[in-house]
Design a protein around this motif. Sequence first.
Motif, PDB file in Angstrom:
ATOM      1  N   LYS A  79       0.819  -1.222   0.000  1.00 47.83           N
ATOM      2  CA  LYS A  79       0.000   0.000   0.000  1.00 47.83           C
ATOM      3  C   LYS A  79       0.852   1.271   0.000  1.00 47.83           C
ATOM      4  O   LYS A  79       0.332   2.370  -0.195  1.00 47.83           O
ATOM      5  CB  LYS A  79      -0.911   0.019   1.232  1.00 47.83           C
ATOM      6  N   ARG A  80       2.144   1.106   0.286  1.00 50.08           N
ATOM      7  CA  ARG A  80       3.109   2.217   0.370  1.00 50.08           C
ATOM      8  C   ARG A  80       2.696   3.252   1.424  1.00 50.08           C
ATOM      9  O   ARG A  80       2.820   4.458   1.209  1.00 50.08           O
ATOM     10  CB  ARG A  80       3.278   2.903  -1.002  1.00 50.08           C
ATOM     11  N   ASN A  81       2.248   2.756   2.583  1.00 48.51           N
ATOM     12  CA  ASN A  81       1.890   3.689   3.647  1.00 48.51           C
ATOM     13  C   ASN A  81       2.994   3.833   4.704  1.00 48.51           C
ATOM     14  O   ASN A  81       2.828   4.549   5.696  1.00 48.51           O
ATOM     15  CB  ASN A  81       0.561   3.307   4.318  1.00 48.51           C
ATOM     16  N   GLY A  82       4.119   3.155   4.508  1.00 51.42           N
ATOM     17  CA  GLY A  82       5.272   3.309   5.389  1.00 51.42           C
ATOM     18  C   GLY A  82       5.222   2.512   6.677  1.00 51.42           C
ATOM     19  O   GLY A  82       6.209   2.460   7.417  1.00 51.42           O
ATOM     20  N   GLU A  83       4.094   1.837   6.962  1.00 49.62           N
ATOM     21  CA  GLU A  83       3.925   1.170   8.253  1.00 49.62           C
ATOM     22  C   GLU A  83       4.319  -0.308   8.182  1.00 49.62           C
ATOM     23  O   GLU A  83       3.539  -1.201   8.503  1.00 49.62           O
ATOM     24  CB  GLU A  83       2.492   1.340   8.754  1.00 49.62           C
ATOM     25  N   PHE A  84       5.556  -0.548   7.773  1.00 50.84           N
ATOM     26  CA  PHE A  84       6.104  -1.905   7.741  1.00 50.84           C
ATOM     27  C   PHE A  84       7.432  -1.881   8.481  1.00 50.84           C
ATOM     28  O   PHE A  84       8.067  -0.820   8.615  1.00 50.84           O
ATOM     29  CB  PHE A  84       6.266  -2.401   6.303  1.00 50.84           C
TER      30      PHE A  84
END
Length: 266
Positions: A93-98
């Motif tokens: 999703k490319r939301n940075g929360e990984f």
Amino acid sequence: MEQNLQLAIKASLEAGKVIMEVYDTAFNVELKDDKSPLTEADKKANDVINSYLTATEIPIISEENKQTEYSVRKTWNTCWVVDPVDGTKEFIKRNGEFTVNIALVKEGSPLLGVIYVPATKVLYFADVSKNEGFKAELNAHQTGVEDILNIAKPLQPKKGNSNPVQVVGSRSHMSQETMDFMESLKGDGNQVEVVSKGSSLKFCLVAEGNADIYPRFAPTMEWDTAAGQAICNAVGIEVISKETHKPLLYNKQNLLNPWFLVSKTN
């Protein structure tokens, strides 16, 4: 600092670097046998982490490694538990929360934990035996351990009871049971505020005092939780199985976790 913790920190930063190199490209997504997503970042990060940890001669349980038979694993007193990219759905999703999750486990309990957030260059690390957990905000993936120690700040969970109660909810997995749990808190006279995060960052929210409780009434694997449990345990936060009412254990015959609750020690 404990030598294995230093090594895990270095491995997580190097893995974060290769993850972000993939993140900035038009990467492909495969589906594994269990229908969970897999990207080039998972594979590359796993290779990097294995290259660091194999030098310790401590066996490794990693989401992306071929799993060793329990007949062999049960003889392991100590092992690494690794998720090269926790929150692959968040990565896609490319939301940075990984995150990158690395934990060292002895006799089923986490000793050391590292969680690195490559997109923001935020690092969490902890030594359970010393009751020490830290957060460091880095300028670059290639930051040295000494520099990290100079800027790291101790993690401080909330003290006392708070109202509203801040409950950590998943962006991808909000189960009916979790919603029922929040209703039960309201029934006890509490206001409830939901704090949403992806991946193992949910553990970090509680450990750093940005949430009160994290109920996980949905499936997780050992590599999803070991590093987060180490970080929480180091600062007095418990990760308790809803099945046994005891702390989650690792290197079990079945690597699937029971449901659990992350909250302050009573």
